[in-house]
Design an enzyme around this catalytic site. Structure first.
Site, PDB file in Angstrom:
ATOM      1  CG  HIS A  38      -2.175  -0.474   1.229  1.00  0.00           C
ATOM      2  ND1 HIS A  38      -2.751  -1.130   2.266  1.00  0.00           N
ATOM      3  CD2 HIS A  38      -3.105  -0.425   0.267  1.00  0.00           C
ATOM      4  CE1 HIS A  38      -3.973  -1.483   1.948  1.00  0.00           C
ATOM      5  NE2 HIS A  38      -4.209  -1.065   0.723  1.00  0.00           N
ATOM      6  CD  GLU A  52       1.110 -13.091 -14.454  1.00  0.00           C
ATOM      7  OE1 GLU A  52       1.876 -12.194 -14.093  1.00  0.00           O
ATOM      8  OE2 GLU A  52      -0.099 -13.077 -14.194  1.00  0.00           O
ATOM      9  CG  ASP A  73       4.097 -13.031 -11.139  1.00  0.00           C
ATOM     10  OD1 ASP A  73       4.660 -13.259 -10.054  1.00  0.00           O
ATOM     11  OD2 ASP A  73       3.056 -12.354 -11.235  1.00  0.00           O
ATOM     12  CB  CYS A 110       2.419  -5.468 -18.924  1.00  0.00           C
ATOM     13  SG  CYS A 110       1.786  -7.010 -18.260  1.00  0.00           S
TER      14      CYS A 110
END
Ligand code: PEP
Ligand code: MG
Length: 588
Positions: A194, A436, A460, A507
């Site tokens: 966060h 991924e 990943d 990405c």
């Protein structure tokens, strides 16, 4: 002697300042018995602290809404809701009255009990709230103490302060006075916490996951924080400070020059278009991507709706977020990735998740397919928003064809529902998947027959191919997208995409690395989705190189045996092809 501590670069920029330590050990509260006639006073202290906390959070909420938009600011709605929750308050009051303890002790006991219940909860949405409860506990205790603790300490910061903490909560971060606090570094936290997200959204230079920094610094120490490279240098000497000030100046000039790239096309010198798209976590970031010269959004990480909200978002919350993105994207491409909850997406509470191996556990599409009600809510919202502008939907972490089929089946199911309800949507919405996991890359030919596009997620893909945890500092030296095995997988995915005439993009963070981007273009991955801040430098680079050169580089790279060789080779070629694009990087 200058010493350097390495962490994770989560928000770019270089700053020099004096350390202010925020140590959460200030939170420890001892049990102190009170006399019967003190109970009333403690209850009054509690009420006053609650009132003051609510007022402060309210103010933060309003400020955060202005700075970061409604979605991110929702964190504070949850906090206010908790502080007004009658059940929770009666527990705290009850404990003061019954056990004759101080307001601090009762508040801490009750909130920590709640946090521990949330921690053990199987539903990851609850687990993500632990950090918020800790935040709230800090706030309440500091109000009760009426002294400087945590955020209050930051509020008293001098000019040119760099905060160093074991960890920071989102509201502490959002509450920083930017005119005095230049940046922050924490020992805990991953790239996707966060706090990291808020730092990026507010553009505060930040480094997290430093592990040992708190033990080595003291208030007032002079430090250099490099948020681009994730470095904190303690006690810089005069020579270093001179270098740093040159680097800061250079960065400023470069940023200004790069802004001019914004409206120029992203094409190679031999006329091949390389599409530069943006990765976003919050709808408001769409504008930043477009302002940086991005052509659209290649990855919207929608799980942040869960990580920033107070409850599980309902269909309306999803829909409003997607509609907002569509509006801001104004006709440009928007790829909405369905929720990728789990593994590293549990913010700071990740260690508490009751899965022994969360990266290999029930994360992402697996979690969605197990919670179909929740998943369908999101799919309905995506489809409804597709009536307002072009949207593509993308499924993360697909590792078997059954998962892709099931996900597509659910989309079709939802389409039927919407049709019955007479709600408009784009019937021909494109459905793609992230590649991924090695199984998806190896079987790319099979997958390409059944989906509309691929987006390779190297973040990943690297960790699963090389068996290296992407957020574990201890094996960070082994985490390298330039490993030949990863490159071969990318080559095969691009080939399968070509064969089946479906678009392929990348990405993962590696697309923002100039040398790796050169390789991707050479492998025919000509859509790159990166963070907004990486777009200008990438565009300048693309405009300085030719596709043909990139292809030659890719062919040579595929002959190499190790990541070390690949890194050295790409480093050399990229600098030969576009030396001006690397002027800024060599300042170690
Ligand atoms: C990736 O894995 O490369 C990716 C883009 O997804 P995330 O970083 O959100 O896991
Ligand atoms: Mg991923």
């Amino acid at each position: 002697m200058p010493t350097t501590v390495k962490g994770l670069p989560v928000s770019g920029g270089i700053v020099v300042g004096r350390v202010l330590v925020i140590d959460d050990s200030m939170r420890r509260v001892v049990r102190r018995a009170i006399a019967a006639d003190e109970v009333k006073r403690e209850l009054a202290r509690l009420d006053a602290a609650l009132k003051a906390s609510i007022a402060r959070i309210q103010a933060l909420h309003e400020q955060a809404e202005k700075d970061m938009g409604k979605e991110a600011a929702k964190i504070f709605t949850f906090h206010i809701g908790m502080l007004k929750d009658p059940a929770l308050l009666s527990q705290i009051r009850g404990m003061i009255e019954r056990d004759r303890v101080t307001a601090e002790y009762a508040a801490m006991q009750v909130l920590e009990r709640l946090a521990s219940m949330f921690r053990q909860h199987k539903d990851p949405v609850f687990a993500t709230k632990v950090n918020d409860i800790d935040d709230l506990t800090d706030r309440l205790l500091s109000e009760l103490a009426g002294a400087e603790a945590g955020a209050n300490r930051a509020a008293g910061a001098d000019a040119d302060t760099i905060i160093v903490a074991r960890d920071l909560t989102p509201s502490q971060t959002a509450g920083f006075d930017r005119s005095r606090i230049l940046g922050f570094a924490t020992d805990l936290g991953g790239m996707t916490s966060h706090t990291a997200i808020i730092a990026k959204a507010l553009e505060i230079p930040a480094v997290v996951g430093c592990q040992t920094l708190l033990a080595t610094v003291q208030d007032g120490d002079l430090v250099v924080l490099d948020g681009d490279r994730g470095l904190i240098t303690l006690h810089p000497d005069a020579t270093m400070l001179e270098q740093v000030s040159r680097a800061i100046e250079q960065r400023r000039t470069q940023q200004a020059a790069l802004v001019e790239m914004r409206d120029l096309p992203s094409v190679t010198t031999d006329g091949v278009a390389v599409h530069l798209m943006g990765n976003i976590e919050l709808p408001e970031e769409v504008s930043r991507v477009l302002a940086a010269g991005g052509e659209g959004i290649g990855l919207y990480r929608t799980e942040y709706l869960y990580l920033t909200g107070s409850d599980e978002p309902n269909e309306g919350v999803h829909y409003r977020a997607y509609k907002r993105c569509v509006q801001l994207a104004a006709g440009k491409e928007l790829v909405i990735r369905t929720m990728d909850l789990g593994a590293d997406k549990y913010t700071q509470a990740q260690e508490e998740i009751p899965e022994r191996n969360p990266f290999l556990g029930c994360r992402s599409i697996r979690y969605c397919l197990k919670n179909k009600g929740m998943f369908k809510k999101q799919l309905r919202a995506i489809l409804r928003a597709s009536a307002d502008g072009p949207i593509k939907v993308m499924f993360p972490l697909i590792s078997t064809i059954a998962e892709l089929r099931q996900a597509k089946f659910l989309v079709n199911d939802v389409m039927e529902e919407l049709e019955e309800e007479g709600l408009p949507f784009d019937r021909s919405i494109r459905m793609g998947m992230m590649v991924e996991v090695p199984s998806a890359a190896i079987q790319a030919d099979t997958f390409a027959r059944e989906c509309d596009f691929f987006s390779i997620g190297t973040n990943d893909l690297v960790q699963y191919t090389l068996a290296v945890d992407r957020i574990n500092e201890r094996v960070a030296n082994l985490y390298n997208p330039m490993h030949p095995a990863v490159i071969r997988l990318i080559r095969d995915v691009a080939r399968a995409a070509r064969r089946h005439r479906i678009p392929v993009s990348n990405c993962g963070e590696a697309s923002g690395d100039l040398e790796f981007a050169m390789l991707l273009v050479g492998l025919d991955v000509t859509t790159l989705s990166v963070s907004a801040s990486s777009i200008p430098k990438l565009k300048r680079f693309i405009r300085s190189i030719s596709k043909e050169q990139c292809e030659r580089v890719a062919r040579e790279t595929l002959k190499l045996d190790s990541d070390v060789q690949v890194a050295a080779f790409l480093r050399d070629r990229a600098r030969r092809m576009a030396p001006a694009c690397f002027d800024d990087v060599e300042r170690e």
